[in-house]
Design an enzyme around this catalytic site. Structure first.
Site, PDB file in Angstrom:
ATOM      1  N   GLU A 192     -42.970 -54.994 -11.829  1.00  0.00           N
ATOM      2  CA  GLU A 192     -41.755 -55.508 -11.176  1.00  0.00           C
ATOM      3  C   GLU A 192     -42.094 -56.909 -10.681  1.00  0.00           C
ATOM      4  O   GLU A 192     -42.934 -57.053  -9.787  1.00  0.00           O
ATOM      5  CB  GLU A 192     -41.340 -54.614 -10.007  1.00  0.00           C
ATOM      6  CG  GLU A 192     -41.054 -53.166 -10.374  1.00  0.00           C
ATOM      7  CD  GLU A 192     -39.873 -52.999 -11.307  1.00  0.00           C
ATOM      8  OE1 GLU A 192     -39.145 -53.970 -11.553  1.00  0.00           O
ATOM      9  OE2 GLU A 192     -39.691 -51.881 -11.813  1.00  0.00           O
ATOM     10  N   ASN A 208     -43.767 -58.838   0.647  1.00  0.00           N
ATOM     11  CA  ASN A 208     -42.402 -59.065   1.150  1.00  0.00           C
ATOM     12  C   ASN A 208     -41.702 -57.776   1.597  1.00  0.00           C
ATOM     13  O   ASN A 208     -40.891 -57.808   2.502  1.00  0.00           O
ATOM     14  CB  ASN A 208     -41.563 -59.856   0.143  1.00  0.00           C
ATOM     15  CG  ASN A 208     -41.331 -59.117  -1.140  1.00  0.00           C
ATOM     16  OD1 ASN A 208     -42.124 -58.259  -1.517  1.00  0.00           O
ATOM     17  ND2 ASN A 208     -40.257 -59.446  -1.817  1.00  0.00           N
ATOM     18  N   CYS A 253     -37.246 -60.225  -3.866  1.00  0.00           N
ATOM     19  CA  CYS A 253     -37.276 -60.505  -5.306  1.00  0.00           C
ATOM     20  C   CYS A 253     -35.852 -60.651  -5.824  1.00  0.00           C
ATOM     21  O   CYS A 253     -35.610 -61.334  -6.805  1.00  0.00           O
ATOM     22  CB  CYS A 253     -38.019 -59.415  -6.039  1.00  0.00           C
ATOM     23  SG  CYS A 253     -37.429 -57.798  -5.594  1.00  0.00           S
ATOM     24  N   GLY A 312     -45.079 -57.808  -7.854  1.00  0.00           N
ATOM     25  CA  GLY A 312     -45.590 -59.083  -7.376  1.00  0.00           C
ATOM     26  C   GLY A 312     -45.141 -60.202  -8.303  1.00  0.00           C
ATOM     27  O   GLY A 312     -44.111 -60.093  -8.979  1.00  0.00           O
ATOM     28  N   SER A 313     -45.929 -61.249  -8.341  1.00  0.00           N
ATOM     29  CA  SER A 313     -45.522 -62.426  -9.113  1.00  0.00           C
ATOM     30  C   SER A 313     -45.687 -62.190 -10.611  1.00  0.00           C
ATOM     31  O   SER A 313     -46.514 -61.384 -11.048  1.00  0.00           O
ATOM     32  CB  SER A 313     -46.364 -63.620  -8.683  1.00  0.00           C
ATOM     33  OG  SER A 313     -47.723 -63.353  -8.967  1.00  0.00           O
ATOM     34  N   GLN A 324     -47.287 -69.722   1.463  1.00  0.00           N
ATOM     35  CA  GLN A 324     -45.884 -69.672   1.087  1.00  0.00           C
ATOM     36  C   GLN A 324     -45.143 -70.899   1.631  1.00  0.00           C
ATOM     37  O   GLN A 324     -44.308 -71.495   0.956  1.00  0.00           O
ATOM     38  CB  GLN A 324     -45.284 -68.366   1.638  1.00  0.00           C
ATOM     39  CG  GLN A 324     -44.056 -67.887   0.922  1.00  0.00           C
ATOM     40  CD  GLN A 324     -44.238 -67.754  -0.574  1.00  0.00           C
ATOM     41  OE1 GLN A 324     -45.328 -67.478  -1.052  1.00  0.00           O
ATOM     42  NE2 GLN A 324     -43.185 -68.013  -1.323  1.00  0.00           N
ATOM     43  N   VAL A 339     -49.368 -62.917 -11.868  1.00  0.00           N
ATOM     44  CA  VAL A 339     -50.359 -61.842 -11.686  1.00  0.00           C
ATOM     45  C   VAL A 339     -49.992 -60.650 -12.575  1.00  0.00           C
ATOM     46  O   VAL A 339     -50.875 -60.020 -13.185  1.00  0.00           O
ATOM     47  CB  VAL A 339     -50.470 -61.429 -10.198  1.00  0.00           C
ATOM     48  CG1 VAL A 339     -51.369 -60.212 -10.039  1.00  0.00           C
ATOM     49  CG2 VAL A 339     -51.014 -62.583  -9.369  1.00  0.00           C
ATOM     50  N   GLY A 340     -48.698 -60.371 -12.715  1.00  0.00           N
ATOM     51  CA  GLY A 340     -48.269 -59.268 -13.583  1.00  0.00           C
ATOM     52  C   GLY A 340     -48.769 -59.451 -15.013  1.00  0.00           C
ATOM     53  O   GLY A 340     -49.244 -58.508 -15.648  1.00  0.00           O
TER      54      GLY A 340
HETATM   55  P1  NAD Z   1     -48.737 -61.645  -5.853  1.00  0.00           P
HETATM   56  O1  NAD Z   1     -48.540 -61.474  -7.311  1.00  0.00           O
HETATM   57  O2  NAD Z   1     -49.477 -62.830  -5.369  1.00  0.00           O
HETATM   58  O3  NAD Z   1     -49.503 -60.376  -5.250  1.00  0.00           O
HETATM   59  C1  NAD Z   1     -49.013 -59.059  -5.421  1.00  0.00           C
HETATM   60  C2  NAD Z   1     -50.170 -58.082  -5.271  1.00  0.00           C
HETATM   61  O4  NAD Z   1     -51.088 -58.294  -6.334  1.00  0.00           O
HETATM   62  C3  NAD Z   1     -50.978 -58.252  -3.992  1.00  0.00           C
HETATM   63  O5  NAD Z   1     -51.380 -56.983  -3.525  1.00  0.00           O
HETATM   64  C4  NAD Z   1     -52.187 -59.051  -4.448  1.00  0.00           C
HETATM   65  O6  NAD Z   1     -53.314 -58.863  -3.630  1.00  0.00           O
HETATM   66  C5  NAD Z   1     -52.413 -58.444  -5.832  1.00  0.00           C
HETATM   67  N1  NAD Z   1     -53.168 -59.279  -6.771  1.00  0.00           N
HETATM   68  C6  NAD Z   1     -53.348 -60.617  -6.756  1.00  0.00           C
HETATM   69  N2  NAD Z   1     -54.103 -60.988  -7.816  1.00  0.00           N
HETATM   70  C7  NAD Z   1     -54.385 -59.865  -8.513  1.00  0.00           C
HETATM   71  C8  NAD Z   1     -55.105 -59.589  -9.719  1.00  0.00           C
HETATM   72  N3  NAD Z   1     -55.688 -60.549 -10.418  1.00  0.00           N
HETATM   73  N4  NAD Z   1     -55.174 -58.319 -10.150  1.00  0.00           N
HETATM   74  C9  NAD Z   1     -54.563 -57.326  -9.469  1.00  0.00           C
HETATM   75  N5  NAD Z   1     -53.868 -57.516  -8.323  1.00  0.00           N
HETATM   76  C10 NAD Z   1     -53.778 -58.768  -7.857  1.00  0.00           C
HETATM   77  O7  NAD Z   1     -47.268 -61.544  -5.209  1.00  0.00           O
HETATM   78  P2  NAD Z   1     -46.865 -61.711  -3.684  1.00  0.00           P
HETATM   79  O8  NAD Z   1     -47.024 -63.166  -3.356  1.00  0.00           O
HETATM   80  O9  NAD Z   1     -47.536 -60.690  -2.842  1.00  0.00           O
HETATM   81  O10 NAD Z   1     -45.313 -61.314  -3.715  1.00  0.00           O
HETATM   82  C11 NAD Z   1     -44.316 -62.205  -4.061  1.00  0.00           C
HETATM   83  C12 NAD Z   1     -43.897 -62.009  -5.506  1.00  0.00           C
HETATM   84  O11 NAD Z   1     -43.538 -60.652  -5.719  1.00  0.00           O
HETATM   85  C13 NAD Z   1     -42.658 -62.792  -5.884  1.00  0.00           C
HETATM   86  O12 NAD Z   1     -42.830 -63.357  -7.158  1.00  0.00           O
HETATM   87  C14 NAD Z   1     -41.558 -61.748  -5.926  1.00  0.00           C
HETATM   88  O13 NAD Z   1     -40.472 -62.072  -6.753  1.00  0.00           O
HETATM   89  C15 NAD Z   1     -42.303 -60.573  -6.423  1.00  0.00           C
HETATM   90  N6  NAD Z   1     -41.611 -59.327  -6.078  1.00  0.00           N
HETATM   91  C16 NAD Z   1     -40.964 -58.646  -7.066  1.00  0.00           C
HETATM   92  C17 NAD Z   1     -40.269 -57.475  -6.774  1.00  0.00           C
HETATM   93  C18 NAD Z   1     -39.559 -56.701  -7.856  1.00  0.00           C
HETATM   94  O14 NAD Z   1     -39.284 -55.529  -7.643  1.00  0.00           O
HETATM   95  N7  NAD Z   1     -39.252 -57.289  -8.992  1.00  0.00           N
HETATM   96  C19 NAD Z   1     -40.256 -56.984  -5.460  1.00  0.00           C
HETATM   97  C20 NAD Z   1     -40.934 -57.700  -4.471  1.00  0.00           C
HETATM   98  C21 NAD Z   1     -41.614 -58.873  -4.799  1.00  0.00           C
END
Ligand code: NAD
Length: 484
Positions: free
Chosen positions: A249, A151, A283, A227-228, A330, A231-232
């Site tokens: 995050e 994003n 986010c 990210g999500s 999405q 995954v976090g």
């Molecule tokens: P995602 O969790 O699907 O992917 C994020 C990253 O993680 C990508 O690079 C992906 O390839 C990688 N990934 C996926 N599976 C993994 C694994 N098993 N191990 C390690 N890495 C892996 O998230 P997304 O769909 O790219 O982004 C959207 C999400 O990010 C939303 O939930 C949003 O709220 C969150 N987000 C949070 C912030 C913040 O600062 N809090 C900022 C931006 C986005």
């Protein structure tokens, strides 16, 4: 078409298996943005080894020398601002104006973190032993894995990489596969300033395939992930096996409370920006409006008029105010939440459909959607949708609004609109989030302040601000005896 490559040990290279994946423009799925090398286990291991080999020489440069390389990257980014905006819009879908806002924000954060990285203060202290002094110094973690979402493909990478590098770490960037081109273009800038080999590495590919190898390696010394939440959580478990520190995050379900004394015009402008800029894919996007009953219908009417006026289209067109959502996955998630909202009994005030007429059918367009009569327990009021869907909940009073605002598993951002000083101050104290606002959009942030969530929105030290470098360092205690 040639494929974009990994960057390992200062060399652009295909993955060892020579496989590729493709990326498409979310505004027009017929348009291929590019082919990208698809990394596997060996590629990740090569990147980790490369970053390890470069660590000693990079970490022993002076802060000024490191800063000079990064200032070179910053200067190039400023020069290439327009071409970067086109790339971000092409692969993410956001409007050109939104892409420029992202780039300017990245530039500001880089500038701030380059300076901040030259002020890695330690402490000195008297000791219990005579003619002995003690101090603490901050040292880098080592090799840091940086995993970013689609994003904000440039801004998030900058916010993590610059403090990591300024602190003396070497890095491996793993961007979201949907926005790989922005990452390639960003890493090209490091290549152009001839950053020493191995200091910055890029591996492209699917997170579910290579993420576990990267985050499960004992040769990686820190992981900064955005990210999500799902995954976090899996990254934190994986990293814990080697006691690797993580900075996470994650998602949000950000509320804006509107009290009856608020300026509704001002509140509605902030809500529109928070909910529909970048098609609701921040986010810190506003996803819940919690409004006092007395002004609920007036606010909904104002919002509805503004939502219906939004110009939806390809983000590359200057007049577009809201672009597509980022990709078919999405799109399907957002549509399924809209269906859930209807089944749960919320009232669809406007939107609620995929746009399929004329040119819209080529891309991932959803009408900006406003749900009213939403109640706290509904899934659309408690789960992250990450799209242009706004839920309005009406309440009897401030106390109820605050309880509902806090009663979700997330805690990233929030905002209140009121002129009642006492309620605003209570809100600041009691809202359970990492960043909060009074009479401002929920997504507003500046580089000088920390950025991070609480509860399921984040863990570990925050990013950005004067503390943004802390995650990337360790304190070392030093004792020096200089006589007997
Ligand atoms: P995602 O969790 O699907 O992917 C994020 C990253 O993680 C990508 O690079 C992906 O390839 C990688 N990934 C996926 N599976 C993994 C694994 N098993 N191990 C390690 N890495 C892996 O998230 P997304 O769909 O790219 O982004 C959207 C999400 O990010 C939303 O939930 C949003 O709220 C969150 N987000 C949070 C912030 C913040 O600062 N809090 C900022 C931006 C986005």
């Amino acid at each position: 078409m040639e494929s974009w490559k990994n960057y390992v040990s200062g060399v652009w290279q295909n993955s060892t298996k020579n496989e590729t994946f493709e990326e498409r423009n979310p505004a027009d799925l017929n348009e291929v943005v590019g082919f990208f090398t698809s990394s596997n286990k060996e590629d990740v291991e090569m990147a980790i080894d490369s970053a390890n080999s470069a660590f000693l020489s990079w970490s022993t440069l002076s802060a000024l020398e490191r800063a000079n390389y990064l200032k070179g990257v910053l200067d190039l980014l400023k020069k290439e601002r327009d071409s970067f905006s086109k790339v971000i819009t092409l692969e993410n879908g956001k409007t050109l104006k939104e892409s420029l806002v992202e780039i300017d924000s990245a530039i500001n954060e880089m500038e701030f973190q380059i300076h901040q990285g030259q002020r890695l203060y330690g402490t000195t202290i008297q000791t219990n032993k005579k003619l002995t002094m003690a101090m603490t110094i901050k040292v880098p973690l080592g090799v840091v894995a940086i995993i970013t979402p689609w994003n904000f493909p440039l801004n998030v990478a900058c916010r993590k990489m610059i403090p990591a590098l300024m602190a003396g770490n070497t890095v491996i960037l793993k961007p979201a596969s949907l926005t790989s081109l922005t990452a390639v273009k960003f890493i090209e800038l490091f290549d152009k300033v001839q950053i020493p080999r191995g200091v910055v590495n890029l591996i492209l590919g699917s997170g579910s395939l290579i993420g576990e190898i990267l985050t499960g390696s004992f040769k990686v010394n820190g992981i900064s992930f955005t990210g999500s939440t799902e995954v976090g959580l899996s990254i934190q478990k994986n990293a814990a096996r080697n006691l690797i520190p993580t900075q996470l995050e994650l998602g949000g379900k950000n509320p804006v409370i509107v009290l009856k004394d608020a300026d509704l015009e001002e509140a509605s402008n902030a809500i529109m920006l928070g909910a529909f800029a970048c098609s609701g894919q921040w986010c810190t996007s506003t996803s819940r409006v919690i409004v006092e009953n007395e002004v609920a219908s007036e606010l909904v009417e104002i919002l509805k008029l503004k939502v219906l006026k939004l110009k939806i289209g390809n983000g590359a067109n200057k007049e577009t105010e809201m672009g597509p959502v980022c990709g078919t996955k999405q799109l399907e998630i957002i549509k399924s939440y809209i269906d859930i909202g209807i089944q749960e009994g919320a009232s669809l005030c406007c939107g609620g459909n995929q746009l399929i007429d004329a040119d819209y059918k080529k891309g991932c367009f959803v009408a900006p959607t406003l749900f009213t009569n939403v109640t706290e327990k509904m899934k659309i009021a408690s789960e992250e949708i990450f799209g242009p869907v706004l839920c309005v909940l009406s309440v009897d009073n401030f106390g109820e609004a605050l309880t509902i605002a806090n009663n979700v598993k997330y805690g990233l951002a929030s905002s209140i609109f009121t002129n009642d000083f006492s309620k605003a101050m209570r809100f600041i104290q009691e809202t359970k989030v990492g960043l909060t606002h009074v009479n401002m959009p929920s997504a507003y942030k500046e580089p000088m302040l920390p950025f991070g969530g609480v509860k399921m929105s984040g863990a570990g030290l925050p990013e950005a601000g004067t503390v943004g470098i802390d995650f990337f360092t360790k304190h070392k205690a030093v004792y020096i005896q200089y006589g007997h």
